[in-house]
Write an enzyme that holds these catalytic residues in place. Sequence first.
Site, mmCIF file in Angstrom:
data_model
loop_
_atom_site.group_PDB
_atom_site.id
_atom_site.type_symbol
_atom_site.label_atom_id
_atom_site.label_comp_id
_atom_site.label_asym_id
_atom_site.label_seq_id
_atom_site.Cartn_x
_atom_site.Cartn_y
_atom_site.Cartn_z
ATOM 1 N N LYS A 1 5.370 -2.680 -39.032
ATOM 2 C CA LYS A 1 4.709 -3.565 -40.007
ATOM 3 C C LYS A 1 3.884 -4.640 -39.309
ATOM 4 C CE LYS A 1 8.458 -5.028 -42.061
ATOM 5 N NZ LYS A 1 9.546 -4.332 -41.350
ATOM 6 N N ARG B 1 12.084 -9.104 -49.272
ATOM 7 C CA ARG B 1 13.112 -8.213 -48.729
ATOM 8 C C ARG B 1 14.262 -8.013 -49.706
ATOM 9 N NH1 ARG B 1 11.916 -9.175 -42.981
ATOM 10 N NH2 ARG B 1 13.301 -8.107 -41.581
ATOM 11 N N ARG C 1 11.220 -2.681 -27.463
ATOM 12 C CA ARG C 1 10.280 -3.717 -27.915
ATOM 13 C C ARG C 1 10.437 -5.008 -27.095
ATOM 14 N NH1 ARG C 1 9.708 -4.661 -34.286
ATOM 15 N NH2 ARG C 1 11.583 -5.921 -34.196
ATOM 16 N N ARG D 1 14.028 -9.757 -28.135
ATOM 17 C CA ARG D 1 14.628 -10.604 -29.172
ATOM 18 C C ARG D 1 16.121 -10.336 -29.258
ATOM 19 N NH1 ARG D 1 10.969 -9.392 -34.341
ATOM 20 N NH2 ARG D 1 13.046 -9.405 -35.288
ATOM 21 N N ARG E 1 20.714 -4.347 -39.054
ATOM 22 C CA ARG E 1 19.482 -4.630 -39.802
ATOM 23 C C ARG E 1 19.042 -3.411 -40.619
ATOM 24 N NH1 ARG E 1 15.819 -6.355 -35.133
ATOM 25 N NH2 ARG E 1 14.211 -6.771 -36.661
HETATM 26 P P1 AMP Z 1 11.604 -9.591 -38.854
HETATM 27 O O1 AMP Z 1 10.814 -10.254 -37.776
HETATM 28 O O2 AMP Z 1 10.798 -9.370 -40.113
HETATM 29 O O3 AMP Z 1 12.311 -8.340 -38.399
HETATM 30 O O4 AMP Z 1 12.749 -10.626 -39.272
HETATM 31 C C1 AMP Z 1 13.730 -11.059 -38.355
HETATM 32 C C2 AMP Z 1 14.915 -11.674 -39.109
HETATM 33 O O5 AMP Z 1 14.446 -12.802 -39.873
HETATM 34 C C3 AMP Z 1 15.576 -10.759 -40.124
HETATM 35 O O6 AMP Z 1 16.552 -9.903 -39.541
HETATM 36 C C4 AMP Z 1 16.210 -11.780 -41.079
HETATM 37 O O7 AMP Z 1 17.367 -12.363 -40.502
HETATM 38 C C5 AMP Z 1 15.131 -12.855 -41.130
HETATM 39 N N1 AMP Z 1 14.138 -12.598 -42.197
HETATM 40 C C6 AMP Z 1 12.814 -12.303 -42.049
HETATM 41 N N2 AMP Z 1 12.210 -12.158 -43.243
HETATM 42 C C7 AMP Z 1 13.174 -12.363 -44.181
HETATM 43 C C8 AMP Z 1 13.179 -12.336 -45.589
HETATM 44 N N3 AMP Z 1 12.087 -12.052 -46.306
HETATM 45 N N4 AMP Z 1 14.365 -12.611 -46.220
HETATM 46 C C9 AMP Z 1 15.488 -12.898 -45.521
HETATM 47 N N5 AMP Z 1 15.545 -12.918 -44.194
HETATM 48 C C10 AMP Z 1 14.407 -12.659 -43.503
#
Ligand code: AMP
Length: 219
Positions: free
Chosen positions: A13, A88, A127, A160, A171
């Site tokens: 994404k 989400r 990554r 990360r 996740r």
């Molecule tokens: P991402 O970079 O999108 O994979 O997000 C990393 C982490 O941030 C996720 O595993 C969640 O803990 C948190 N996170 C990101 N976007 C959301 C969202 N829309 N709602 C809740 N938690 C989020």
Amino acid sequence: MRLVLLGPPGAGKGTQAKQLQEELKIPQIASGDLLRLAVRNKTPLGLQAKRFMDQGALVPDDLVLKLIEERLGEPDAARGFILDGFPRTLAQAEALREMLERNHQSIDLVLALVVPDQEIIKRISGRRTCKDCGAMYHTIFDPPRNVGLCNKCNGELYQRDDDAEDTVKMRLEVYETQTRPLLNYYQDRGLLRRIDGVGSLDDVRRRIEAAVKEDGKKA
Ligand code: AMP
């Protein structure tokens, strides 16, 4: 154009949203990036969000919604945006709909990247992210020119915490239970397009651009 990019973690994404923002001249708004910035800056919201993120769990809706609402209110988002990693949960999708409706706006198109779990684990474990500018690389599929260093700013690349294999599995589970229902939610509203997310970055980019163009013709 107001776009949502859906898909499991590691589906591409972020990478695709970055390309699309150049193409469409509208900003990528990534909830994960906004949250990581808040954590790095040790804001009160960042301090609350961190423990959820470290576990691979979702940050509570009210915190995420606050960040997103602020970001959508900035001038560069007035003409459109690409939401990446948000919404989400169904509650977030409904809150987004209401937020936009207050400004007589709505989502135009939702693109769901489809990638099998095994492929995701392979992608995420390689990554690497730049500590300074957030650019992303992959040790095999998209390596930096100099090992461990960012091509753009020479910053140090790191893995990360939530990209470790156990956390990735968590996740993916969270995606299945909390986020996958959004596919039906948007399908029922006639907004969903599924995109095959397997293949080279360029292949996937072309599929996305074709879907966006087709949708533009409808409007
Ligand atoms: P991402 O970079 O999108 O994979 O997000 C990393 C982490 O941030 C996720 O595993 C969640 O803990 C948190 N996170 C990101 N976007 C959301 C969202 N829309 N709602 C809740 N938690 C989020």
